[in-house]
Design a protein around this motif. Structure first.
Motif, PDB file in Angstrom:
ATOM      1  N   PRO A  50       0.783  -1.241   0.000  1.00 22.93           N
ATOM      2  CA  PRO A  50       0.000   0.000   0.000  1.00 22.93           C
ATOM      3  C   PRO A  50       0.817   1.294   0.000  1.00 22.93           C
ATOM      4  O   PRO A  50       0.255   2.366  -0.206  1.00 22.93           O
ATOM      5  CB  PRO A  50      -0.840  -0.100   1.270  1.00 22.93           C
ATOM      6  N   ALA A  51       2.128   1.223   0.228  1.00 23.08           N
ATOM      7  CA  ALA A  51       2.955   2.433   0.246  1.00 23.08           C
ATOM      8  C   ALA A  51       4.293   2.152  -0.415  1.00 23.08           C
ATOM      9  O   ALA A  51       4.827   1.048  -0.310  1.00 23.08           O
ATOM     10  CB  ALA A  51       3.181   2.909   1.684  1.00 23.08           C
ATOM     11  N   THR A  52       4.834   3.159  -1.061  1.00 21.10           N
ATOM     12  CA  THR A  52       6.156   3.000  -1.670  1.00 21.10           C
ATOM     13  C   THR A  52       7.227   2.860  -0.599  1.00 21.10           C
ATOM     14  O   THR A  52       8.033   1.944  -0.642  1.00 21.10           O
ATOM     15  CB  THR A  52       6.473   4.193  -2.584  1.00 21.10           C
TER      16      THR A  52
ATOM     17  N   THR B 177      16.305   7.711 -14.506  1.00 22.53           N
ATOM     18  CA  THR B 177      15.904   7.024 -13.281  1.00 22.53           C
ATOM     19  C   THR B 177      14.659   7.716 -12.733  1.00 22.53           C
ATOM     20  O   THR B 177      14.492   8.925 -12.885  1.00 22.53           O
ATOM     21  CB  THR B 177      17.019   7.064 -12.226  1.00 22.53           C
ATOM     22  N   ALA B 178      13.790   6.925 -12.107  1.00 22.69           N
ATOM     23  CA  ALA B 178      12.541   7.483 -11.588  1.00 22.69           C
ATOM     24  C   ALA B 178      12.095   6.728 -10.349  1.00 22.69           C
ATOM     25  O   ALA B 178      12.394   5.541 -10.184  1.00 22.69           O
ATOM     26  CB  ALA B 178      11.445   7.404 -12.649  1.00 22.69           C
ATOM     27  N   VAL B 179      11.384   7.429  -9.486  1.00 22.98           N
ATOM     28  CA  VAL B 179      10.639   6.795  -8.406  1.00 22.98           C
ATOM     29  C   VAL B 179       9.177   6.887  -8.795  1.00 22.98           C
ATOM     30  O   VAL B 179       8.689   7.970  -9.149  1.00 22.98           O
ATOM     31  CB  VAL B 179      10.884   7.470  -7.042  1.00 22.98           C
ATOM     32  N   ALA B 180       8.484   5.756  -8.769  1.00 25.46           N
ATOM     33  CA  ALA B 180       7.041   5.706  -9.009  1.00 25.46           C
ATOM     34  C   ALA B 180       6.395   5.485  -7.651  1.00 25.46           C
ATOM     35  O   ALA B 180       6.484   4.394  -7.085  1.00 25.46           O
ATOM     36  CB  ALA B 180       6.701   4.579  -9.978  1.00 25.46           C
ATOM     37  N   ALA B 181       5.780   6.529  -7.101  1.00 24.11           N
ATOM     38  CA  ALA B 181       5.292   6.473  -5.728  1.00 24.11           C
ATOM     39  C   ALA B 181       3.770   6.361  -5.661  1.00 24.11           C
ATOM     40  O   ALA B 181       3.053   6.943  -6.471  1.00 24.11           O
ATOM     41  CB  ALA B 181       5.750   7.717  -4.964  1.00 24.11           C
ATOM     42  N   HIS B 182       3.344   5.618  -4.657  1.00 22.22           N
ATOM     43  CA  HIS B 182       1.922   5.503  -4.351  1.00 22.22           C
ATOM     44  C   HIS B 182       1.781   5.387  -2.840  1.00 22.22           C
ATOM     45  O   HIS B 182       2.715   4.974  -2.154  1.00 22.22           O
ATOM     46  CB  HIS B 182       1.314   4.270  -5.045  1.00 22.22           C
TER      47      HIS B 182
ATOM     48  N   PHE C 121      13.282  11.616 -12.273  1.00 20.28           N
ATOM     49  CA  PHE C 121      11.838  11.842 -12.250  1.00 20.28           C
ATOM     50  C   PHE C 121      11.232  11.281 -10.975  1.00 20.28           C
ATOM     51  O   PHE C 121      11.695  10.281 -10.440  1.00 20.28           O
ATOM     52  CB  PHE C 121      11.155  11.158 -13.450  1.00 20.28           C
ATOM     53  N   LEU C 122      10.149  11.925 -10.541  1.00 21.46           N
ATOM     54  CA  LEU C 122       9.319  11.426  -9.456  1.00 21.46           C
ATOM     55  C   LEU C 122       7.894  11.440  -9.970  1.00 21.46           C
ATOM     56  O   LEU C 122       7.360  12.499 -10.321  1.00 21.46           O
ATOM     57  CB  LEU C 122       9.448  12.302  -8.204  1.00 21.46           C
ATOM     58  N   VAL C 123       7.279  10.265 -10.049  1.00 19.77           N
ATOM     59  CA  VAL C 123       5.912  10.133 -10.532  1.00 19.77           C
ATOM     60  C   VAL C 123       5.057   9.743  -9.333  1.00 19.77           C
ATOM     61  O   VAL C 123       5.339   8.756  -8.652  1.00 19.77           O
ATOM     62  CB  VAL C 123       5.814   9.054 -11.637  1.00 19.77           C
ATOM     63  N   LEU C 124       4.012  10.536  -9.066  1.00 22.39           N
ATOM     64  CA  LEU C 124       3.180  10.331  -7.883  1.00 22.39           C
ATOM     65  C   LEU C 124       1.780   9.879  -8.262  1.00 22.39           C
ATOM     66  O   LEU C 124       1.173  10.445  -9.171  1.00 22.39           O
ATOM     67  CB  LEU C 124       3.064  11.629  -7.083  1.00 22.39           C
ATOM     68  N   GLY C 125       1.272   8.893  -7.513  1.00 22.02           N
ATOM     69  CA  GLY C 125      -0.133   8.527  -7.632  1.00 22.02           C
ATOM     70  C   GLY C 125      -0.979   9.645  -7.051  1.00 22.02           C
ATOM     71  O   GLY C 125      -0.492  10.476  -6.278  1.00 22.02           O
ATOM     72  N   GLU C 126      -2.264   9.679  -7.390  1.00 23.80           N
ATOM     73  CA  GLU C 126      -3.154  10.762  -6.966  1.00 23.80           C
ATOM     74  C   GLU C 126      -3.205  10.960  -5.455  1.00 23.80           C
ATOM     75  O   GLU C 126      -3.293  12.074  -4.983  1.00 23.80           O
ATOM     76  CB  GLU C 126      -4.564  10.502  -7.481  1.00 23.80           C
ATOM     77  N   GLU C 127      -3.165   9.901  -4.698  1.00 22.35           N
ATOM     78  CA  GLU C 127      -3.333   9.983  -3.244  1.00 22.35           C
ATOM     79  C   GLU C 127      -2.020   9.787  -2.493  1.00 22.35           C
ATOM     80  O   GLU C 127      -2.014   9.337  -1.358  1.00 22.35           O
ATOM     81  CB  GLU C 127      -4.353   8.934  -2.783  1.00 22.35           C
TER      82      GLU C 127
END
Length: 168
Positions: free
Chosen positions: A68-70, A110-115, A131-137
Protein backbone atom coordinates in the motif's frame (compact mmCIF):
# COMPACT_ATOMS: atom_id res chain seq x y z
CA UNK A 1 14.52 -2.47 -27.30
CA UNK A 2 15.95 -5.14 -25.08
CA UNK A 3 13.77 -8.01 -24.01
CA UNK A 4 13.88 -10.65 -21.37
CA UNK A 5 12.18 -10.87 -18.02
CA UNK A 6 14.66 -11.55 -15.25
CA UNK A 7 13.98 -11.53 -11.53
CA UNK A 8 17.01 -11.00 -9.32
CA UNK A 9 17.56 -10.05 -5.71
CA UNK A 10 14.94 -12.46 -4.42
CA UNK A 11 17.16 -13.98 -1.75
CA UNK A 12 15.69 -14.72 1.64
CA UNK A 13 14.07 -12.64 3.05
CA UNK A 14 13.59 -10.90 -0.32
CA UNK A 15 13.45 -7.29 0.80
CA UNK A 16 14.15 -6.03 -2.72
CA UNK A 17 12.85 -7.47 -5.98
CA UNK A 18 14.21 -6.60 -9.43
CA UNK A 19 12.46 -7.16 -12.71
CA UNK A 20 13.92 -6.34 -16.12
CA UNK A 21 11.68 -6.21 -19.15
CA UNK A 22 12.24 -4.51 -22.50
CA UNK A 23 15.27 -2.61 -21.17
CA UNK A 24 13.47 -1.19 -18.13
CA UNK A 25 14.63 -2.32 -14.70
CA UNK A 26 12.02 -2.05 -11.96
CA UNK A 27 13.41 -2.27 -8.43
CA UNK A 28 10.75 -2.78 -5.78
CA UNK A 29 11.04 -2.44 -2.04
CA UNK A 30 9.45 -5.66 -0.81
CA UNK A 31 8.48 -5.24 2.82
CA UNK A 32 4.77 -4.49 2.34
CA UNK A 33 3.71 -5.68 5.80
CA UNK A 34 5.77 -2.77 7.23
CA UNK A 35 4.88 -0.33 4.42
CA UNK A 36 8.41 -0.79 3.09
CA UNK A 37 9.97 0.85 6.13
CA UNK A 38 13.72 0.82 5.57
CA UNK A 39 16.07 -1.28 7.67
CA UNK A 40 19.82 -1.63 7.26
CA UNK A 41 19.24 -5.00 5.58
CA UNK A 42 16.76 -3.53 3.08
CA UNK A 43 19.08 -0.60 2.35
CA UNK A 44 21.97 -3.01 1.78
CA UNK A 45 19.87 -5.21 -0.53
CA UNK A 46 18.75 -2.11 -2.45
CA UNK A 47 22.35 -1.01 -2.96
CA UNK A 48 23.34 -4.52 -4.06
CA UNK A 49 20.40 -4.82 -6.46
CA UNK A 50 21.19 -1.48 -8.07
CA UNK A 51 24.91 -2.06 -8.55
CA UNK A 52 24.25 -5.55 -9.96
CA UNK A 53 22.11 -4.14 -12.78
CA UNK A 54 23.95 -4.73 -16.07
CA UNK A 55 24.39 -1.20 -17.43
CA UNK A 56 24.49 -2.39 -21.03
CA UNK A 57 21.09 -4.13 -20.63
CA UNK A 58 19.23 -1.27 -18.94
CA UNK A 59 17.69 1.72 -20.73
CA UNK A 60 15.78 3.06 -17.72
CA UNK A 61 15.26 2.44 -14.00
CA UNK A 62 12.10 2.66 -11.93
CA UNK A 63 12.13 2.36 -8.14
CA UNK A 64 8.79 1.48 -6.56
CA UNK A 65 7.36 -0.38 -3.60
CA UNK A 66 5.14 -3.41 -3.17
CA UNK A 67 2.03 -3.05 -1.05
CA UNK A 68 0.00 0.00 0.00
CA UNK A 69 2.96 2.43 0.25
CA UNK A 70 6.16 3.00 -1.67
CA UNK A 71 8.21 3.71 1.46
CA UNK A 72 7.24 4.60 5.03
CA UNK A 73 10.75 5.95 5.73
CA UNK A 74 13.25 4.41 8.12
CA UNK A 75 11.91 1.71 10.41
CA UNK A 76 10.75 3.37 13.64
CA UNK A 77 12.79 0.95 15.73
CA UNK A 78 15.90 2.44 14.14
CA UNK A 79 15.07 6.15 14.20
CA UNK A 80 13.56 6.04 17.70
CA UNK A 81 16.62 4.29 19.15
CA UNK A 82 18.33 6.59 21.63
CA UNK A 83 21.67 5.34 20.32
CA UNK A 84 20.80 6.03 16.66
CA UNK A 85 23.98 8.03 16.02
CA UNK A 86 26.28 5.38 17.49
CA UNK A 87 24.48 2.30 16.14
CA UNK A 88 23.13 3.30 12.74
CA UNK A 89 24.01 6.77 11.41
CA UNK A 90 27.38 5.99 9.80
CA UNK A 91 26.25 2.79 8.08
CA UNK A 92 23.04 4.42 6.84
CA UNK A 93 24.97 7.42 5.52
CA UNK A 94 27.52 5.17 3.77
CA UNK A 95 24.82 3.05 2.11
CA UNK A 96 22.87 6.15 1.10
CA UNK A 97 25.98 7.73 -0.40
CA UNK A 98 26.53 4.61 -2.53
CA UNK A 99 22.89 4.48 -3.64
CA UNK A 100 22.69 8.21 -4.37
CA UNK A 101 25.99 8.09 -6.26
CA UNK A 102 24.71 5.19 -8.33
CA UNK A 103 21.44 6.95 -9.18
CA UNK A 104 23.05 10.24 -10.17
CA UNK A 105 25.68 8.59 -12.37
CA UNK A 106 23.41 6.51 -14.60
CA UNK A 107 23.56 7.08 -18.35
CA UNK A 108 19.84 6.28 -18.50
CA UNK A 109 16.82 7.95 -16.84
CA UNK A 110 15.90 7.02 -13.28
CA UNK A 111 12.54 7.48 -11.59
CA UNK A 112 10.64 6.79 -8.41
CA UNK A 113 7.04 5.71 -9.01
CA UNK A 114 5.29 6.47 -5.73
CA UNK A 115 1.92 5.50 -4.35
CA UNK A 116 0.41 5.67 -0.88
CA UNK A 117 3.30 7.31 0.95
CA UNK A 118 6.87 8.36 0.26
CA UNK A 119 8.39 9.29 3.59
CA UNK A 120 11.82 10.39 4.83
CA UNK A 121 14.58 8.30 3.30
CA UNK A 122 12.29 7.25 0.44
CA UNK A 123 11.50 10.87 -0.41
CA UNK A 124 15.17 11.83 -0.20
CA UNK A 125 16.04 8.94 -2.53
CA UNK A 126 13.60 10.38 -5.08
CA UNK A 127 15.59 13.64 -5.08
CA UNK A 128 18.47 11.72 -6.66
CA UNK A 129 16.38 10.41 -9.53
CA UNK A 130 15.59 12.18 -12.76
CA UNK A 131 11.84 11.84 -12.25
CA UNK A 132 9.32 11.43 -9.46
CA UNK A 133 5.91 10.13 -10.53
CA UNK A 134 3.18 10.33 -7.88
CA UNK A 135 -0.13 8.53 -7.63
CA UNK A 136 -3.15 10.76 -6.97
CA UNK A 137 -3.33 9.98 -3.24
CA UNK A 138 0.40 9.91 -2.49
CA UNK A 139 1.66 11.60 0.67
CA UNK A 140 5.18 13.06 0.79
CA UNK A 141 6.73 13.62 4.21
CA UNK A 142 10.05 14.39 5.89
CA UNK A 143 9.43 13.54 9.59
CA UNK A 144 13.05 13.39 10.74
CA UNK A 145 12.64 16.38 13.05
CA UNK A 146 10.42 14.42 15.46
CA UNK A 147 13.26 11.94 15.94
CA UNK A 148 15.92 14.58 16.48
CA UNK A 149 17.91 13.65 13.37
CA UNK A 150 17.19 16.72 11.24
CA UNK A 151 19.70 19.20 12.55
CA UNK A 152 20.94 22.09 10.41
CA UNK A 153 23.33 19.88 8.43
CA UNK A 154 21.19 16.73 8.39
CA UNK A 155 20.81 14.51 5.35
CA UNK A 156 17.47 16.12 4.58
CA UNK A 157 18.84 19.65 4.54
CA UNK A 158 22.00 18.59 2.69
CA UNK A 159 20.00 16.76 0.01
CA UNK A 160 17.47 19.54 -0.44
CA UNK A 161 20.31 22.04 -0.86
CA UNK A 162 21.96 19.88 -3.52
CA UNK A 163 18.76 18.96 -5.39
CA UNK A 164 18.39 20.43 -8.85
CA UNK A 165 15.84 23.22 -9.10
CA UNK A 166 13.81 23.30 -12.28
CA UNK A 167 11.68 26.46 -12.69
CA UNK A 168 8.14 26.11 -14.03
Amino acid sequence: MRSGRVVIGMTTPGLVAVDRSDGIATVRLNRPDKLNAVTLELLSELRDALVELPEEAVDGLIIAGNGPATCAGMDREIVADEEYDEKYADEINDLNDEIYGFLTSRPYPTAVAAHGALVGIGFILSLHCDFLVLGEETTLSLPEVQFGIAEHESAVVRELKSATYVPE
